[in-house]
Design a protein around this motif. Structure first.
Motif, PDB file in Angstrom:
ATOM      1  N   LEU A  17       0.813  -1.213   0.000  1.00  0.00           N
ATOM      2  CA  LEU A  17       0.000   0.000   0.000  1.00  0.00           C
ATOM      3  C   LEU A  17       0.849   1.267   0.000  1.00  0.00           C
ATOM      4  O   LEU A  17       0.364   2.324  -0.428  1.00  0.00           O
ATOM      5  CB  LEU A  17      -0.942  -0.007   1.206  1.00  0.00           C
ATOM      6  CG  LEU A  17      -2.068  -1.045   1.156  1.00  0.00           C
ATOM      7  CD1 LEU A  17      -2.873  -1.025   2.446  1.00  0.00           C
ATOM      8  CD2 LEU A  17      -2.975  -0.798  -0.046  1.00  0.00           C
ATOM      9  N   GLU A  18       2.095   1.166   0.469  1.00  0.00           N
ATOM     10  CA  GLU A  18       2.992   2.324   0.379  1.00  0.00           C
ATOM     11  C   GLU A  18       3.218   2.736  -1.080  1.00  0.00           C
ATOM     12  O   GLU A  18       3.545   3.881  -1.366  1.00  0.00           O
ATOM     13  CB  GLU A  18       4.355   1.997   1.014  1.00  0.00           C
ATOM     14  CG  GLU A  18       4.391   2.125   2.511  1.00  0.00           C
ATOM     15  CD  GLU A  18       5.814   2.157   3.040  1.00  0.00           C
ATOM     16  OE1 GLU A  18       6.090   2.961   3.944  1.00  0.00           O
ATOM     17  OE2 GLU A  18       6.651   1.376   2.543  1.00  0.00           O
ATOM     18  N   LYS A  19       3.050   1.793  -1.982  1.00  0.00           N
ATOM     19  CA  LYS A  19       3.255   2.048  -3.417  1.00  0.00           C
ATOM     20  C   LYS A  19       1.935   2.294  -4.144  1.00  0.00           C
ATOM     21  O   LYS A  19       1.863   2.185  -5.357  1.00  0.00           O
ATOM     22  CB  LYS A  19       3.972   0.860  -4.066  1.00  0.00           C
ATOM     23  CG  LYS A  19       5.239   0.405  -3.365  1.00  0.00           C
ATOM     24  CD  LYS A  19       6.332   1.447  -3.431  1.00  0.00           C
ATOM     25  CE  LYS A  19       7.614   0.928  -2.808  1.00  0.00           C
ATOM     26  NZ  LYS A  19       8.675   1.956  -2.785  1.00  0.00           N
ATOM     27  N   SER A  20       0.874   2.604  -3.400  1.00  0.00           N
ATOM     28  CA  SER A  20      -0.452   2.702  -4.007  1.00  0.00           C
ATOM     29  C   SER A  20      -0.521   3.773  -5.094  1.00  0.00           C
ATOM     30  O   SER A  20      -1.195   3.583  -6.110  1.00  0.00           O
ATOM     31  CB  SER A  20      -1.516   2.963  -2.938  1.00  0.00           C
ATOM     32  OG  SER A  20      -1.237   4.160  -2.236  1.00  0.00           O
ATOM     33  N   ALA A  21       0.172   4.895  -4.905  1.00  0.00           N
ATOM     34  CA  ALA A  21       0.145   5.948  -5.928  1.00  0.00           C
ATOM     35  C   ALA A  21       0.764   5.448  -7.228  1.00  0.00           C
ATOM     36  O   ALA A  21       0.216   5.679  -8.322  1.00  0.00           O
ATOM     37  CB  ALA A  21       0.886   7.183  -5.428  1.00  0.00           C
ATOM     38  N   ALA A  22       1.892   4.732  -7.122  1.00  0.00           N
ATOM     39  CA  ALA A  22       2.540   4.191  -8.312  1.00  0.00           C
ATOM     40  C   ALA A  22       1.673   3.119  -8.962  1.00  0.00           C
ATOM     41  O   ALA A  22       1.597   3.028 -10.195  1.00  0.00           O
ATOM     42  CB  ALA A  22       3.908   3.626  -7.946  1.00  0.00           C
ATOM     43  N   ILE A  23       1.009   2.313  -8.143  1.00  0.00           N
ATOM     44  CA  ILE A  23       0.122   1.270  -8.672  1.00  0.00           C
ATOM     45  C   ILE A  23      -1.047   1.908  -9.419  1.00  0.00           C
ATOM     46  O   ILE A  23      -1.412   1.486 -10.519  1.00  0.00           O
ATOM     47  CB  ILE A  23      -0.377   0.355  -7.533  1.00  0.00           C
ATOM     48  CG1 ILE A  23       0.792  -0.448  -6.949  1.00  0.00           C
ATOM     49  CG2 ILE A  23      -1.472  -0.584  -8.038  1.00  0.00           C
ATOM     50  CD1 ILE A  23       0.454  -1.167  -5.656  1.00  0.00           C
ATOM     51  N   ASP A  24      -1.641   2.959  -8.829  1.00  0.00           N
ATOM     52  CA  ASP A  24      -2.760   3.653  -9.473  1.00  0.00           C
ATOM     53  C   ASP A  24      -2.335   4.259 -10.812  1.00  0.00           C
ATOM     54  O   ASP A  24      -3.073   4.189 -11.805  1.00  0.00           O
ATOM     55  CB  ASP A  24      -3.311   4.749  -8.559  1.00  0.00           C
ATOM     56  CG  ASP A  24      -4.023   4.189  -7.339  1.00  0.00           C
ATOM     57  OD1 ASP A  24      -4.378   2.991  -7.356  1.00  0.00           O
ATOM     58  OD2 ASP A  24      -4.224   4.953  -6.369  1.00  0.00           O
ATOM     59  N   THR A  25      -1.139   4.856 -10.825  1.00  0.00           N
ATOM     60  CA  THR A  25      -0.625   5.449 -12.063  1.00  0.00           C
ATOM     61  C   THR A  25      -0.438   4.393 -13.139  1.00  0.00           C
ATOM     62  O   THR A  25      -0.832   4.579 -14.302  1.00  0.00           O
ATOM     63  CB  THR A  25       0.710   6.173 -11.805  1.00  0.00           C
ATOM     64  OG1 THR A  25       0.492   7.219 -10.853  1.00  0.00           O
ATOM     65  CG2 THR A  25       1.280   6.767 -13.081  1.00  0.00           C
ATOM     66  N   PHE A  26       0.146   3.269 -12.751  1.00  0.00           N
ATOM     67  CA  PHE A  26       0.363   2.172 -13.696  1.00  0.00           C
ATOM     68  C   PHE A  26      -0.957   1.660 -14.254  1.00  0.00           C
ATOM     69  O   PHE A  26      -1.100   1.463 -15.466  1.00  0.00           O
ATOM     70  CB  PHE A  26       1.128   1.044 -13.002  1.00  0.00           C
ATOM     71  CG  PHE A  26       1.286  -0.194 -13.837  1.00  0.00           C
ATOM     72  CD1 PHE A  26       2.257  -0.277 -14.819  1.00  0.00           C
ATOM     73  CD2 PHE A  26       0.442  -1.289 -13.644  1.00  0.00           C
ATOM     74  CE1 PHE A  26       2.391  -1.415 -15.604  1.00  0.00           C
ATOM     75  CE2 PHE A  26       0.564  -2.430 -14.420  1.00  0.00           C
ATOM     76  CZ  PHE A  26       1.549  -2.498 -15.401  1.00  0.00           C
TER      77      PHE A  26
END
Length: 201
Positions: free
Chosen positions: A181-190
């Protein structure tokens, strides 16, 4: 997962060597996939007689140690099978830290994933901590993860080593899901980019 920063608590002395995962949580309690409710069966075969009554001389049944949050143990704690129920049972009981000279690898790794701090110390240091724990509930150990120290009730302080990534996870209360979840912004962008570039996916 709860953060682990600094803990001052009662330490239960358990000088037995080779405390295995079947001793920590016997096999008949492995049917559940829930992490809660296992604390009552922690060390079940050592805590209870066949009729369900408590074994009076077992350390966690003694009044001074019923509220223990730390265990000071003998060599090779957590050996045996790889069951993750073992740290689940410890945590559900209220144990947040185990100190020993050595741990089984899988148990050691499972502790970090469940918010328990396993600390490896030299035997001479564990002996000092064991003696301090034997003083009972008035003698409390302080575990300071930020400064990587264990301090006895009379002020003796000992440093311990810990992997920096695992330290970061415990200090911030991050399990595997939390790390993702710490990478949620990057996941959303991808996902947004994929939806635009390959809408058929």
């Amino acid at each position: 997962m709860d953060k682990f920063t600094k803990l001052t608590g009662i330490a239960a002395p358990m000088p037995l060597v080779n405390i295995d995962t079947d001793m920590i949580i016997p096999k008949q309690f492995l049917k559940t996939i829930h992490r809660s409710g296992l604390g009552k069966n922690l060390f079940d075969e050592m805590r209870y007689n066949a009729d369900g009554s408590e074994v009076a001389d077992f350390v966690l049944n003694q009044p001074a140690y019923r509220a223990s949050e730390i265990i000071v143990a003998g060599d090779n704690f957590g050996c045996g099978s790889s069951r993750e129920h073992a740290p689940w049972a410890l945590l559900d009981y209220g144990i947040r830290c185990v100190i020993s000279t050595s741990f089984a690898d899988i148990f050691y790794n499972n502790c970090f994933k469940n918010g328990i701090l396993p600390i490896v110390m030299p035997k001479e240091v564990v002996d000092v901590l064991m003696d301090d724990a034997r003083k009972g509930s008035n003698a409390r150990l302080t575990i300071d993860l930020e400064n990587q120290t264990v301090t006895t009730s009379d002020g003796q302080s000992f440093a311990f080593e810990i992997d920096s990534f695992r330290r970061h996870c415990l200090l911030n209360g991050l399990d595997d899901i939390g790390l993702t979840l710490e990478k949620s912004a990057a996941i959303d962008t991808f996902e947004s980019q994929i939806a635009q570039s390959r809408p058929w996916v």
